[in-house]
Motif scaffolding. Structure first.
Motif, PDB file in Angstrom:
ATOM      1  N   VAL A 286       0.834  -1.198   0.000  1.00 49.51           N
ATOM      2  CA  VAL A 286       0.000   0.000   0.000  1.00 49.51           C
ATOM      3  C   VAL A 286       0.868   1.246   0.000  1.00 49.51           C
ATOM      4  O   VAL A 286       2.015   1.236   0.457  1.00 49.51           O
ATOM      5  N   VAL A 287       0.293   2.326  -0.525  1.00 55.49           N
ATOM      6  CA  VAL A 287       0.847   3.668  -0.361  1.00 55.49           C
ATOM      7  C   VAL A 287       0.258   4.227   0.933  1.00 55.49           C
ATOM      8  O   VAL A 287      -0.959   4.166   1.123  1.00 55.49           O
ATOM      9  N   PRO A 288       1.069   4.723   1.863  1.00 57.89           N
ATOM     10  CA  PRO A 288       0.539   5.132   3.173  1.00 57.89           C
ATOM     11  C   PRO A 288      -0.674   6.046   3.111  1.00 57.89           C
ATOM     12  O   PRO A 288      -1.622   5.865   3.887  1.00 57.89           O
ATOM     13  N   ARG A 289      -0.683   7.022   2.198  1.00 59.71           N
ATOM     14  CA  ARG A 289      -1.806   7.959   2.159  1.00 59.71           C
ATOM     15  C   ARG A 289      -3.082   7.319   1.632  1.00 59.71           C
ATOM     16  O   ARG A 289      -4.159   7.913   1.724  1.00 59.71           O
ATOM     17  N   GLU A 290      -2.990   6.088   1.078  1.00 56.17           N
ATOM     18  CA  GLU A 290      -4.169   5.429   0.510  1.00 56.17           C
ATOM     19  C   GLU A 290      -4.687   4.284   1.378  1.00 56.17           C
ATOM     20  O   GLU A 290      -5.528   3.500   0.929  1.00 56.17           O
ATOM     21  N   ILE A 291      -4.217   4.181   2.614  1.00 53.79           N
ATOM     22  CA  ILE A 291      -4.605   3.040   3.453  1.00 53.79           C
ATOM     23  C   ILE A 291      -6.116   2.982   3.645  1.00 53.79           C
ATOM     24  O   ILE A 291      -6.728   1.917   3.571  1.00 53.79           O
ATOM     25  N   GLU A 292      -6.751   4.134   3.881  1.00 55.38           N
ATOM     26  CA  GLU A 292      -8.210   4.142   4.044  1.00 55.38           C
ATOM     27  C   GLU A 292      -8.911   3.587   2.804  1.00 55.38           C
ATOM     28  O   GLU A 292      -9.852   2.799   2.902  1.00 55.38           O
TER      29      GLU A 292
ATOM     30  N   VAL B  49       0.743  -3.266   4.118  1.00 55.56           N
ATOM     31  CA  VAL B  49       2.178  -3.082   4.361  1.00 55.56           C
ATOM     32  C   VAL B  49       2.733  -1.984   3.455  1.00 55.56           C
ATOM     33  O   VAL B  49       2.891  -2.196   2.246  1.00 55.56           O
ATOM     34  N   PRO B  50       3.035  -0.800   3.998  1.00 55.50           N
ATOM     35  CA  PRO B  50       3.765   0.208   3.210  1.00 55.50           C
ATOM     36  C   PRO B  50       5.174  -0.311   2.915  1.00 55.50           C
ATOM     37  O   PRO B  50       5.748  -1.098   3.684  1.00 55.50           O
ATOM     38  N   ASN B  51       5.739   0.133   1.807  1.00 58.26           N
ATOM     39  CA  ASN B  51       7.074  -0.345   1.430  1.00 58.26           C
ATOM     40  C   ASN B  51       8.112  -0.096   2.517  1.00 58.26           C
ATOM     41  O   ASN B  51       9.018  -0.907   2.723  1.00 58.26           O
ATOM     42  N   ALA B  52       7.997   1.023   3.218  1.00 61.90           N
ATOM     43  CA  ALA B  52       8.987   1.354   4.243  1.00 61.90           C
ATOM     44  C   ALA B  52       8.964   0.379   5.413  1.00 61.90           C
ATOM     45  O   ALA B  52       9.933   0.303   6.177  1.00 61.90           O
ATOM     46  N   ARG B  53       7.862  -0.374   5.572  1.00 69.31           N
ATOM     47  CA  ARG B  53       7.739  -1.289   6.707  1.00 69.31           C
ATOM     48  C   ARG B  53       7.690  -2.745   6.263  1.00 69.31           C
ATOM     49  O   ARG B  53       7.355  -3.634   7.055  1.00 69.31           O
ATOM     50  N   ARG B  54       8.073  -2.988   5.016  1.00 68.45           N
ATOM     51  CA  ARG B  54       7.986  -4.366   4.513  1.00 68.45           C
ATOM     52  C   ARG B  54       8.945  -5.298   5.256  1.00 68.45           C
ATOM     53  O   ARG B  54       8.581  -6.421   5.586  1.00 68.45           O
ATOM     54  N   ARG B  55      10.159  -4.841   5.523  1.00 70.65           N
ATOM     55  CA  ARG B  55      11.126  -5.706   6.198  1.00 70.65           C
ATOM     56  C   ARG B  55      10.613  -6.116   7.578  1.00 70.65           C
ATOM     57  O   ARG B  55      10.711  -7.270   7.975  1.00 70.65           O
TER      58      ARG B  55
ATOM     59  N   PRO C 243       2.647 -15.533   3.856  1.00 71.97           N
ATOM     60  CA  PRO C 243       1.477 -14.883   3.245  1.00 71.97           C
ATOM     61  C   PRO C 243       1.584 -14.848   1.731  1.00 71.97           C
ATOM     62  O   PRO C 243       2.646 -15.115   1.149  1.00 71.97           O
ATOM     63  N   GLU C 244       0.487 -14.499   1.105  1.00 75.60           N
ATOM     64  CA  GLU C 244       0.475 -14.227  -0.329  1.00 75.60           C
ATOM     65  C   GLU C 244       0.611 -12.719  -0.507  1.00 75.60           C
ATOM     66  O   GLU C 244      -0.228 -11.953  -0.055  1.00 75.60           O
ATOM     67  N   TRP C 245       1.712 -12.290  -1.154  1.00 77.10           N
ATOM     68  CA  TRP C 245       1.939 -10.868  -1.383  1.00 77.10           C
ATOM     69  C   TRP C 245       1.224 -10.434  -2.653  1.00 77.10           C
ATOM     70  O   TRP C 245       1.244 -11.141  -3.664  1.00 77.10           O
ATOM     71  N   MET C 246       0.611  -9.267  -2.605  1.00 76.72           N
ATOM     72  CA  MET C 246      -0.174  -8.794  -3.756  1.00 76.72           C
ATOM     73  C   MET C 246      -0.378  -7.293  -3.661  1.00 76.72           C
ATOM     74  O   MET C 246      -0.092  -6.673  -2.622  1.00 76.72           O
ATOM     75  N   GLY C 247      -0.875  -6.725  -4.751  1.00 79.61           N
ATOM     76  CA  GLY C 247      -1.280  -5.336  -4.744  1.00 79.61           C
ATOM     77  C   GLY C 247      -2.708  -5.215  -4.233  1.00 79.61           C
ATOM     78  O   GLY C 247      -3.415  -6.216  -4.051  1.00 79.61           O
ATOM     79  N   PRO C 248      -3.181  -4.005  -3.997  1.00 82.03           N
ATOM     80  CA  PRO C 248      -4.545  -3.819  -3.495  1.00 82.03           C
ATOM     81  C   PRO C 248      -5.584  -4.162  -4.549  1.00 82.03           C
ATOM     82  O   PRO C 248      -5.316  -4.091  -5.752  1.00 82.03           O
ATOM     83  N   PRO C 249      -6.788  -4.557  -4.120  1.00 79.97           N
ATOM     84  CA  PRO C 249      -7.854  -4.853  -5.091  1.00 79.97           C
ATOM     85  C   PRO C 249      -8.177  -3.616  -5.919  1.00 79.97           C
ATOM     86  O   PRO C 249      -8.298  -2.512  -5.395  1.00 79.97           O
ATOM     87  N   SER C 250      -8.328  -3.800  -7.209  1.00 76.82           N
ATOM     88  CA  SER C 250      -8.618  -2.666  -8.085  1.00 76.82           C
ATOM     89  C   SER C 250     -10.113  -2.390  -8.135  1.00 76.82           C
ATOM     90  O   SER C 250     -10.948  -3.259  -7.867  1.00 76.82           O
ATOM     91  N   ALA C 251     -10.459  -1.168  -8.491  1.00 84.01           N
ATOM     92  CA  ALA C 251     -11.869  -0.783  -8.601  1.00 84.01           C
ATOM     93  C   ALA C 251     -12.569  -1.588  -9.689  1.00 84.01           C
ATOM     94  O   ALA C 251     -13.724  -2.001  -9.525  1.00 84.01           O
ATOM     95  N   ASP C 252     -11.880  -1.851 -10.806  1.00 78.86           N
ATOM     96  CA  ASP C 252     -12.493  -2.615 -11.890  1.00 78.86           C
ATOM     97  C   ASP C 252     -12.790  -4.045 -11.471  1.00 78.86           C
ATOM     98  O   ASP C 252     -13.830  -4.614 -11.826  1.00 78.86           O
ATOM     99  N   GLU C 253     -11.867  -4.650 -10.688  1.00 82.98           N
ATOM    100  CA  GLU C 253     -12.090  -6.015 -10.230  1.00 82.98           C
ATOM    101  C   GLU C 253     -13.299  -6.072  -9.291  1.00 82.98           C
ATOM    102  O   GLU C 253     -14.104  -7.010  -9.336  1.00 82.98           O
TER     103      GLU C 253
ATOM    104  N   GLY D 175       4.170  -1.660  -5.653  1.00 80.57           N
ATOM    105  CA  GLY D 175       5.082  -2.647  -6.214  1.00 80.57           C
ATOM    106  C   GLY D 175       5.301  -2.435  -7.694  1.00 80.57           C
ATOM    107  O   GLY D 175       6.274  -2.935  -8.256  1.00 80.57           O
ATOM    108  N   ASP D 176       4.372  -1.709  -8.338  1.00 80.26           N
ATOM    109  CA  ASP D 176       4.511  -1.351  -9.751  1.00 80.26           C
ATOM    110  C   ASP D 176       5.437  -0.149  -9.843  1.00 80.26           C
ATOM    111  O   ASP D 176       5.120   0.937  -9.373  1.00 80.26           O
TER     112      ASP D 176
END
Length: 584
Positions: A225-231, A347-353, A366-376, A437-438
Motif C-alpha cells: 500500500v501507499v501510506p496515504r491510501e490506506i483508508e 504493508v507500506p514499502n517502508a515497513r515491509r522488512r 502470506p500471499e503478497w499482492m497489490g490492493p484490489p482494483s476498482a475494476d475487479e 510494487g509497480d
C-alpha cells in the motif's frame, strides 16, 4: 467415543452444538483431567481451550449425577484478564452446562457490582470474572470461595502482563487447598512457571503443538500500500471480500475514530471497539455485529482477545501489529472452530522488512499482492448481483404486473441498466488505488489513468459548470474526502468532476459533460442538508491559474488550495519584530 469421560448432560450439550470430535487441546485436557491432576497448558488462541477446561471440570462438578446440585456458593471459578474474554467464557460455559442446570455468572469491571452481588447471593455454580472485580467481591464477602472445587486461570500470561499478579495471588490464597487448578497460557514464561509451582500441586504440563492447526483455517495476505491510501485500500478489501462480518484493527483510539467515521461516510455499517468506550457501549457494538445490524468493526487491540463472532471471516490490519504475538491474537478472531478466515496485512514499502520478520516469527507465509482494483470489484459486483436471491425467488403477482407496466414504457435493455444502477447505489463506491510494487506507480484501475488535461476527452464531455460547496480548509476539506462525497451524493462518476479549488471557507469545483443538473438535484436529495452546493455557472468560476507554476501542477487533478487573502501588508507573525520604516 469422540468425547470420552463426560457426564451425559455435557455430552448432550456438545451434540446439540454440533461438536463431532474434540480439538487437540480438548483431547489432551480431557485425558489428563480424568487422572485428577492439576494442569499447566500452553495452547494457542482459537484452539478451543474454553470448551476444553469446561469439559475438564465437568467430572469434578457433576460426578455421576445427571444435573448439578441446587445453586449456592460457587463450585468453579474462572479468572480472565479482560471483560470481553470473561463475558465470552461466560457465554461458552452457559450453553455447555445448560443441560446440567448450570448457573454461570460473570463479575467484570464496568458492570453494576450491586447487580452482581445479588446474583451471587441468589446462588451460582460457576463464576467467571476479571481479577480486580473478583477481589472486590471477595473483600466485600459477596463471593464465598469455601465450596470451590476448580479454579481456572485463562490467558495467565496476559494477566501478568497487565499487572494482575497481586490480585491473582490474593484470590488463589483464599480458595480451598484441595481444589483442582487449571492454568492456561499462550506462552509459559518464567513468571507463569513460578505461579504454577506456588499454587498448583504436581501439575501436568501440556504443550499443545497447535501452530499448524492455528493457521490452517486462516489464509494470510500481505497487500502493498501507499501510506496515504490506506483508508481507500481498507474500503476496497472490504468490498472485494464482501464478508458477513469483518474486523479492522488500528493501533490507536484516534485511528479507530477516524476510520470508523470514514467508512460510515462511505456507506458501511460500522461499530467501534476501544478502551475509551464503556462496557455498555462495547456490549451494544458486539450485539450489533452478532445480529447483523453492523458488518464492520474498527477496533484497537482491546478486541484482539475474547471476541468470538461466528460469522467473522475477515481481519484487516490497517496498522501493522506491534509484534508477531499480537498479529496472531488479532488474526485468531477468525478461522475459529473449523471455520475459514482471511487475515490481511496492509504493508507500506517502508515497513515491509519489519512485516516479513514478524510473519517469519509467526511461521506464516502470506500471499503478497497489490490492493484490489476498482475494476475487479465492479466485476465481482456483477457476479454477486446475478447470484442474489432476488433472481432465484419466484416473483409475486404484483411484481409481474408491475414488470409488464414497465416493459410497456421501457425497453428490456433500459430496465436492466436501471436495475444495475439501483444495485450499485446500495454499495460503497470502490476507490482507484496504487500498487507501490509497480515501479511505474500507475493507478490500479485496469485502464489507462484518467488525464484531466486531455483536451479531446474534455471537449467530448461537453461544457463544464462551476459549483460552490460550503466546506473549506477550516472544515478540514481535502480532495481525498471531497471526491467520494461529491460522487456519492451527486450520483456521478469521478470523470465528470474537473478542477477542485479549496479556499478557507468554501470549495469551488467543476462538473463536466452536461451532468450539472443531475448532480445538483441528486446532491440536494441525498445526505445532510448542512452540506450544500450552489451552481455558479461559468461566470462564477475562479480565475484560471498559471499551470506552469509548480504550485498549480502539484496535484494530478489540478486541485488548487486557493487563499482568500485580503490585499495589503502581510499579517503580523508571532516572534517577528515589525520594524518601522526609516525616515529619510
Amino acid at each position: 467415543m469422540p468425547f470420552p469421560h463426560l457426564p451425559a448432560a455435557i455430552a448432550r450439550a456438545l451434540d446439540e452444538r454440533g461438536y463431532a470430535e474434540p480439538t487437540p487441546v480438548q483431547s489432551a485436557v480431557l485425558e489428563a483431567a480424568s487422572e485428577g491432576r492439576d494442569l499447566l497448558v500452553s495452547a494457542q488462541t482459537g484452539s478451543g481451550k474454553t470448551v476444553a477446561y469446561g469439559l475438564a471440570m465437568a467430572g469434578t462438578l457433576l460426578g455421576e449425577a445427571e444435573t448439578l446440585p441446587p445453586a449456592g456458593a460457587p463450585l468453579a471459578l474462572v479468572i480472565a484478564p479482560t471483560r470481553e474474554l470473561a463475558l465470552q467464557v461466560q457465554r461458552e460455559l452457559s450453553w455447555l452446562y445448560a443441560p446440567a442446570g448450570g448457573r454461570v455468572v460473570s463479575c467484570v469491571g464496568g458492570m453494576d457490582p450491586r447487580r452482581e452481588a445479588r446474583m451471587l447471593a441468589d446462588g451460582v455454580h460457576i463464576v467467571v470474572g476479571t481479577p480486580g472485580r473478583l477481589r472486590d467481591h471477595l473483600e466485600r464477602r459477596n463471593l464465598h470461595p469455601e465450596a470451590l472445587r476448580t479454579v481456572v486461570l485463562d490467558e495467565a500470561d496476559e494477566m501478568l502482563d497487565l499487572g494482575f499478579r497481586e490480585d491473582i495471588e490474593f484470590i488463589l490464597s483464599g480458595t480451598p487447598a484441595e481444589r483442582a487448578t487449571f492454568l492456561f497460557s499462550a506462552t509459559l514464561p518464567r513468571d507463569i512457571e513460578a505461579l504454577a509451582e506456588r499454587y498448583q500441586r504436581d501439575a501436568l504440563r501440556l504443550a499443545i503443538k497447535s501452530e499448524v492447526r492455528g493457521h490452517a483455517d486462516i489464509s494470510y495476505r500481505a497487500i502493498r500500500v501507499v501510506p496515504r491510501e490506506i483508508e481507500h485500500v481498507v474500503l476496497n478489501v472490504l468490498r472485494e471480500a464482501d464478508a458477513p462480518t469483518a474486523i479492522v484493527f488500528c493501533n490507536t483510539r484516534n485511528a479507530v475514530r477516524h476510520l470508523q467515521a470514514s467508512l460510515t461516510e462511505r456507506g458501511f455499517s460500522v461499530v467501534a471497539l476501544s478502551g475509551e468506550l464503556g462496557q455498555g457501549e462495547r456490549n451494544a457494538a458486539l450485539q450489533a455485529l452478532r445480529d447483523g445490524r453492523a458488518r464492520v468493526c474498527v477496533a484497537t487491540d482491546v478486541a484482539a482477545r475474547g471476541i468470538d463472532l461466528p460469522t467473522l471471516s475477515l481481519v484487516i490490519h490497517a496498522d501493522l501489529p506491534h509484534d508477531a504475538e499480537v498479529m496472531q491474537h488479532r488474526s485468531g478472531r477468525t478461522g475459529r472452530a473449523g471455520r475459514k478466515g482471511v487475515s490481511v496485512l496492509l504493508v507500506p514499502n517502508a515497513r515491509r522488512r519489519r512485516a516479513e520478520q514478524m510473519l517469519a516469527i509467526a511461521k506464516v507465509t502470506p500471499e503478497w499482492m497489490g490492493p484490489p482494483s476498482a475494476d475487479e470489484i465492479r466485476r465481482l459486483d456483477g457476479e454477486r448481483m446475478l447470484a442474489d436471491p432476488l433472481f432465484s425467488e419466484p416473483p409475486a403477482e404484483e411484481d409481474v404486473a408491475l414488470a409488464e407496466t414497465l416493459l410497456a414504457e421501457r425497453s428490456p435493455a433500459e430496465l436492466a441498466a436501471l436495475l444495475a444502477r439501483v444495485y450499485r447505489t446500495r454499495l460503497p463506491a470502490p476507490e482507484d488505488v496504487t500498487d507501490p510494487g509497480d515501479r511505474g506507480g500507475r493507478a490500479v484501475t485496469g485502464r489507462a489513468p484518467y488525464d484531466p488535461m486531455d483536451a479531446e476527452r474534455i471537449a467530448a464531455m461537453g461544457p463544464a459548470v462551476w459549483f460552490r460547496l460550503n466546506l473549506g480548509r477550516r472544515d478540514n476539506a481535502d480532495p481525498r474526502r471531497l471526491l467520494p462525497l461529491l460522487t456519492r451524493r451527486g450520483k456521478v462518476d469521478r470523470e465528470v468532476i474537473g478542477a477542485i479549488r479549496i479556499f478557507e471557507r468554501e470549495t469551488k469545483f467543476e462538473i463536466r459533460g452536461g451532468a450539472a443538473r443531475q448532480f445538483a438535484e441528486a446532491f440536494a436529495r441525498n445526505g445532510s442538508p448542512e452540506i450544500q452546493v450552489e451552481a455558479l455557472g461559468n461566470e462564477g468560476a475562479p480565475p484560471p491559474r498559471d499551470f506552469k507554476s509548480p504550485r498549480a501542477t502539484k496535484h494530478s487533478r489540478h486541485v488548487e488550495r486557493g487563499a482568500e487573502r485580503a490585499p495589503g501588508p502581510k499579517p503580523y507573525r508571532k516572534g517577528k519584530v515589525a520594524r518601522a520604516p526609516q525616515q529619510g
